[in-house]
Enzyme design. Structure first.
Site, PDB file in Angstrom:
ATOM      1  N   ASN A   8       0.832  -1.201   0.000  1.00 40.19           N
ATOM      2  CA  ASN A   8       0.000   0.000   0.000  1.00 40.19           C
ATOM      3  C   ASN A   8       0.867   1.252   0.000  1.00 40.19           C
ATOM      4  O   ASN A   8       0.361   2.370   0.073  1.00 40.19           O
ATOM      5  CB  ASN A   8      -0.893   0.026   1.260  1.00 40.19           C
ATOM      6  N   ASN A   9       2.186   1.068  -0.029  1.00 44.18           N
ATOM      7  CA  ASN A   9       3.125   2.192   0.079  1.00 44.18           C
ATOM      8  C   ASN A   9       3.382   2.805  -1.312  1.00 44.18           C
ATOM      9  O   ASN A   9       4.056   2.206  -2.144  1.00 44.18           O
ATOM     10  CB  ASN A   9       4.425   1.664   0.720  1.00 44.18           C
ATOM     11  N   LYS A  10       2.818   4.003  -1.523  1.00 45.08           N
ATOM     12  CA  LYS A  10       2.909   4.643  -2.846  1.00 45.08           C
ATOM     13  C   LYS A  10       4.360   4.960  -3.220  1.00 45.08           C
ATOM     14  O   LYS A  10       4.733   4.951  -4.391  1.00 45.08           O
ATOM     15  CB  LYS A  10       2.076   5.926  -2.866  1.00 45.08           C
ATOM     16  N   ASN A  11       5.183   5.256  -2.210  1.00 44.19           N
ATOM     17  CA  ASN A  11       6.603   5.557  -2.493  1.00 44.19           C
ATOM     18  C   ASN A  11       7.327   4.329  -3.026  1.00 44.19           C
ATOM     19  O   ASN A  11       8.153   4.424  -3.931  1.00 44.19           O
ATOM     20  CB  ASN A  11       7.301   6.056  -1.229  1.00 44.19           C
ATOM     21  N   ASP A  69       9.575  -6.393   1.864  1.00 42.15           N
ATOM     22  CA  ASP A  69       9.616  -5.851   3.212  1.00 42.15           C
ATOM     23  C   ASP A  69      10.996  -5.246   3.372  1.00 42.15           C
ATOM     24  O   ASP A  69      11.981  -5.800   2.881  1.00 42.15           O
ATOM     25  CB  ASP A  69       9.366  -6.951   4.256  1.00 42.15           C
ATOM     26  N   GLY A 150      10.193   7.872   4.583  1.00 46.18           N
ATOM     27  CA  GLY A 150      10.762   7.157   5.726  1.00 46.18           C
ATOM     28  C   GLY A 150      11.976   7.866   6.300  1.00 46.18           C
ATOM     29  O   GLY A 150      11.940   9.064   6.586  1.00 46.18           O
ATOM     30  N   LYS A 172      19.039   8.393  -6.056  1.00 43.60           N
ATOM     31  CA  LYS A 172      18.834   7.386  -4.995  1.00 43.60           C
ATOM     32  C   LYS A 172      19.024   5.980  -5.563  1.00 43.60           C
ATOM     33  O   LYS A 172      19.611   5.111  -4.921  1.00 43.60           O
ATOM     34  CB  LYS A 172      17.443   7.541  -4.359  1.00 43.60           C
ATOM     35  N   HIS A 177      19.121   0.059  -1.840  1.00 48.01           N
ATOM     36  CA  HIS A 177      18.848  -1.334  -1.481  1.00 48.01           C
ATOM     37  C   HIS A 177      17.703  -1.897  -2.338  1.00 48.01           C
ATOM     38  O   HIS A 177      17.744  -3.004  -2.818  1.00 48.01           O
ATOM     39  CB  HIS A 177      18.469  -1.396  -0.001  1.00 48.01           C
TER      40      HIS A 177
END
Ligand code: IMP
Length: 196
Positions: A8-11, A69, A150, A172, A177
């Site tokens: 659900n994380n748009k980023n 994750d 974050g 970035k 990662h």
């Protein structure tokens, strides 16, 4: 090729999308009509990533998809915030609160080294595959930059004088990662396509 990305994380969607070839179409949870809080109950990135994609494939009746994750690991804090990165300062999941908590715990620490880690779990034709990427760096004394998400404003990757928060996505991705893990995923899918 279509693949569901269980987040659900748009980023995260934006970062992963920017790395994928045009031939690979990402289906987000909102595009799949899914609006659920996905559980992350475990103490390892692998187990959390696995349970996320299993849950979503079951809900969408799909065969193939992936989740990721990730977290920030700080040796001076016994690897915290780690798998609890998203809600380190509490269930409000506030980036600003999480950053303040890490900075206050790091106030008297001589060792400011840290690393981000992303673990992708792909379920592909019934088989489970993991891809991991790490990015070593340093926790700065104060936030710098407003880009990313974050802990980006307090994390400076090795080899750069800027924090992730001061970088655009292209920059970035030179260190990230997430990029390292996504590249392994892309390689796997290329090989799988050749064989089919
Ligand atoms: P989760 O993978 O959804 O459990 O959340 C991971 C959490 O780790 C995010 O909410 C961020 O707080 C942090 N995180 C993961 N990757 C990054 C990144 O690339 N930059 C900054 N923070 C990150």
């Amino acid at each position: 090729m279509e693949l569901i990305f269980a987040t659900n994380n748009k980023n995260k969607v934006k970062e992963v999308q920017s790395l994928l070839p045009e031939t690979l179409q990402l289906i987000t949870l909102s595009e799949a009509g899914i609006d659920v809080e996905i559980p992350e109950p475990f103490e390892t990135l692998e187990e959390n990533a696995h349970t996320k994609i299993e849950t979503i494939l079951r809900l969408t009746y799909r065969t193939n998809g992936f989740s990721e994750d990730s977290g920030l690991f700080i040796p001076a804090l016994q690897a915290r915030p780690g798998v609890h990165s998203a809600h380190y300062a509490g269930p409000q999941r506030s980036d600003a609160d999480n950053i303040q908590m890490v900075l206050s715990e790091m106030r008297n620490q001589a060792d400011r080294s840290a690393y981000f880690q992303t673990t992708i779990c792909l379920i592909w034709n019934g088989e489970t595959h993991f891809f991991t990427g790490t990015c070593p760096g340093t926790i700065e004394m104060a936030p710098r930059g407003s880009g990313g998400f974050g802990y980006d404003p307090i994390f400076r990757p090795d080899g750069s004088s800027s924090t992730f928060g001061e970088m655009d996505l292209v920059e970035k991705n030179r260190y990230s990662h997430r990029k390292k893990a996504v590249h392994q995923l892309i390689e796997f899918l290329r090989e799988a396509e050749k064989k089919s």
